[in-house]
Scaffold this motif. Structure first.
Motif, PDB file in Angstrom:
ATOM      1  N   ASN A  85      -5.563   5.552  -7.894  1.00  0.00           N
ATOM      2  CA  ASN A  85      -4.366   5.093  -7.188  1.00  0.00           C
ATOM      3  C   ASN A  85      -4.082   3.617  -7.462  1.00  0.00           C
ATOM      4  OD1 ASN A  85      -3.591   7.553  -5.944  1.00  0.00           O
ATOM      5  ND2 ASN A  85      -5.243   7.289  -4.457  1.00  0.00           N
ATOM      6  N   SER A  86      -3.991   3.296  -8.721  1.00  0.00           N
ATOM      7  CA  SER A  86      -3.634   1.938  -9.134  1.00  0.00           C
ATOM      8  C   SER A  86      -2.485   2.037 -10.125  1.00  0.00           C
ATOM      9  CB  SER A  86      -4.829   1.239  -9.795  1.00  0.00           C
ATOM     10  OG  SER A  86      -5.132   1.871 -11.040  1.00  0.00           O
ATOM     11  N   LYS A 132       2.619   1.750  -3.387  1.00  0.00           N
ATOM     12  CA  LYS A 132       1.687   2.268  -4.389  1.00  0.00           C
ATOM     13  C   LYS A 132       1.440   3.757  -4.159  1.00  0.00           C
ATOM     14  CE  LYS A 132      -1.592  -0.536  -5.370  1.00  0.00           C
ATOM     15  NZ  LYS A 132      -2.847  -1.320  -5.250  1.00  0.00           N
ATOM     16  N   ARG A 133       1.291   4.131  -2.903  1.00  0.00           N
ATOM     17  CA  ARG A 133       1.053   5.544  -2.585  1.00  0.00           C
ATOM     18  C   ARG A 133       2.232   6.407  -3.029  1.00  0.00           C
ATOM     19  NH1 ARG A 133       3.047   8.749   0.946  1.00  0.00           N
ATOM     20  NH2 ARG A 133       4.071   7.068   2.111  1.00  0.00           N
ATOM     21  N   MET A 134       3.462   5.952  -2.739  1.00  0.00           N
ATOM     22  CA  MET A 134       4.640   6.764  -3.062  1.00  0.00           C
ATOM     23  C   MET A 134       4.847   6.889  -4.568  1.00  0.00           C
ATOM     24  SD  MET A 134       7.428   5.888  -0.070  1.00  0.00           S
ATOM     25  CE  MET A 134       7.319   4.098  -0.175  1.00  0.00           C
ATOM     26  N   GLU A 191       0.832  -1.207   0.000  1.00  0.00           N
ATOM     27  CA  GLU A 191       0.000   0.000   0.000  1.00  0.00           C
ATOM     28  C   GLU A 191       0.870   1.263   0.000  1.00  0.00           C
ATOM     29  OE1 GLU A 191      -2.011  -3.494   1.250  1.00  0.00           O
ATOM     30  OE2 GLU A 191      -0.289  -2.510   2.222  1.00  0.00           O
ATOM     31  N   ASP A 192       1.930   1.246   0.821  1.00  0.00           N
ATOM     32  CA  ASP A 192       2.809   2.406   0.910  1.00  0.00           C
ATOM     33  C   ASP A 192       3.595   2.588  -0.389  1.00  0.00           C
ATOM     34  OD1 ASP A 192       3.449   4.537   2.605  1.00  0.00           O
ATOM     35  OD2 ASP A 192       5.384   3.636   3.121  1.00  0.00           O
ATOM     36  N   GLY A 199       2.472   6.781  -6.765  1.00  0.00           N
ATOM     37  CA  GLY A 199       1.419   7.688  -7.206  1.00  0.00           C
ATOM     38  C   GLY A 199       1.784   9.145  -6.993  1.00  0.00           C
ATOM     39  N   GLU A 200       2.389   9.440  -5.852  1.00  0.00           N
ATOM     40  CA  GLU A 200       2.796  10.809  -5.562  1.00  0.00           C
ATOM     41  C   GLU A 200       3.843  11.297  -6.556  1.00  0.00           C
ATOM     42  OE1 GLU A 200       4.060  10.642  -1.523  1.00  0.00           O
ATOM     43  OE2 GLU A 200       2.014  10.739  -0.696  1.00  0.00           O
ATOM     44  N   TYR A 229      -1.468   4.803 -13.046  1.00  0.00           N
ATOM     45  CA  TYR A 229      -0.157   5.469 -13.102  1.00  0.00           C
ATOM     46  C   TYR A 229       0.436   5.365 -14.502  1.00  0.00           C
ATOM     47  CZ  TYR A 229      -0.395   5.010  -7.982  1.00  0.00           C
ATOM     48  OH  TYR A 229      -0.767   5.053  -6.666  1.00  0.00           O
TER      49      TYR A 229
END
Length: 453
Positions: A78-79, A60-62, A57-58, A64-65, A83
């Protein structure tokens, strides 16, 4: 062409092809893949993401950012699909997508691989794209990658392994140093680009070893343990086995008697070490004298790990008790020449391979190796496809290569059932005058000194 230029040229060739490419680029830590990639994309449109050891999860978040920040887009789902759908080159130019240390994401999140395959097959990003999955885990790249891809492994266009420098490339890196000094460097740290970068040509071999290896905080001080522990668990078991091999216990039964581990356990751990390029099983060059050859010999393949377990690991108390200079004098200086024999033989083999490439040997060399006898060794046997032989004898340690050494070579040749009309004698220092006279009259002998290497 140096190694960096060669690898860069290969990447450029894939980039120049039509359509999409998927490349796996990998090598050991300190192979300098990051430097290669920076150079490769300096004139290209690129999205680069370096994976972390974190939760799916982390991760994927990073990513995405970073996609959002680089392309100034707002992401809704957020997939990984989204991206790779939102990245772009901005024109018809091929986009390079680099996912570095990719093993950290692929081991934990199958969604990522599914999206990469969609990206490769133009289901997400319509423009031409070159995908580079980069890793500093040899075990993952060579053992786990194909399993992760499964039937889709055929979609990988190339696997590029960034190899260590050859001896010749090391010599070119240190043009001001004599060949003898380069051989010592090669025998201590190997051809690892990152290690060589920290070696100072303006300091002596001893000073460099004291600074990098024997001083707490030095670049190589913890490197051997870091190499092993980065992929392998049960460090105490691996340390025990490697220490035993470094001290000369190189057969399975020797290791069983020395370590107290069962043969089955040792075999499992040796397999793991082999997969990680730390240990290798040596097969004696196949000759008619198979009954007289040693079989099942192990040695430490990783040069610096070998140096560490030979000279440092057994004397850890002194490493912290003595000054680096005193430690070197007590534990390294006296045995260094004996240790270097193996690496001098490797250099001599590389020299013969170069001669073969430019046609300066009596016949084309088909294969080359070492015959390891129960008593006696033949340092080099270079053989043609029709089984003609060049026999090599290498002397690093002794002041002279002598006629007596040649007589011992003949004895080993008889045990190995090897015949030859071509003898290449390599000496790091000098040749006995009597041998020089023989070589002048006998065309079978080639005397090669350090300067020629």
């Amino acid at each position: 062409m140096n190694r960096k230029a060669k690898d860069g040229k290969e990447l450029e060739q894939y980039y120049a092809k039509n359509g999409n490419q998927l490349i796996v680029l990998y090598g050991r830590k300190d192979c300098k893949k990051e430097e290669l990639l920076r150079s490769f994309v300096q004139d290209k449109k690129c999205f680069y993401y370096r994976c972390r050891q974190t939760s799916p999860e982390d991760q994927k978040r990073m990513m995405g950012e970073e996609v959002s920040a680089q392309y100034d887009v707002r992401l809704a789902k957020n997939s990984y699909d989204e991206y790779f759908n939102r990245i772009k080159s901005g024109d018809a130019t091929k986009l390079v997508v680099i996912i570095d240390e990719v093993q950290y994401i692929m081991k934990r999140d199958p969604e990522f691989l599914n999206s990469i395959l969609k990206l490769k097959t133009k289901r997400l990003y319509p423009g031409p794209v070159m995908i580079i999955l980069a890793s500093s885990s040899i075990v993952w790249a060579e053992q786990d990658l194909d399993d992760a891809f499964g039937d889709d492994s055929k979609r990988i266009d190339a696997k590029m392994k960034l190899e260590d420098f050859t001896f010749l490339e090391l010599v070119r890196t240190f043009p001001s140093l004599p060949v003898s000094e380069c051989i010592k460097i090669y025998g201590a740290i190997g051809g690892v680009p990152g290690y060589m970068e920290h070696w100072s040509a303006n300091r002596s071999f001893k000073d460099n070893i004291c600074r990098l290896v024997l001083t707490e905080g030095g670049y190589l001080f913890d490197m051997a343990q870091e190499i092993i522990s980065s992929e392998l668990r049960e460090l105490s078991v691996y340390n025990t086995i490697l220490s035993a091999i470094a001290q000369g216990h190189n057969k399975l039964n020797d290791l069983f008697l020395t370590t107290g581990y069962s043969r089955a356990k040792i075999s499992v751990y040796m397999k793991n070490l082999s997969h990680f390029d730390i240990v290798e099983k040596i097969v004696s060059f196949e000759t008619g004298g198979w009954d007289n050859a040693k079989k099942g010999i192990y040695r430490i393949k990783d040069t610096f790990v070998n140096f560490w377990f030979k000279f440092v690991f057994p004397y850890m108390s002194d490493l912290y008790r003595l000054t680096p200079e005193d430690f070197y004098d007590k534990h390294i200086e006296k045995e260094l020449d004996s240790y270097m024999n193996r690496y001098f033989c490797d250099v001599c083999m590389e020299y013969l391979q170069l001669l073969n490439q430019i046609g300066r040997v009596p016949f084309a060399i088909h294969k080359m190796g070492t015959w390891i006898g129960k008593t006696g060794t033949i340092d080099i046997i270079a053989q043609s496809s029709d089984r003609q032989n060049i026999v090599g004898l290498c002397n690093w340690e002794k002041p002279y290569l002598t006629m007596e050494m040649c007589e011992k070579l003949y004895e080993s040749m008889e045990k190995a059932r090897v015949q030859s009309n071509h003898f290449y004698l390599f000496s790091a220092k000098a040749f006995e005058p009597a041998l020089i006279e023989v070589a002048k009259k006998d065309s079978r002998f080639e005397l090669i000194d350090m300067n020629e290497l």
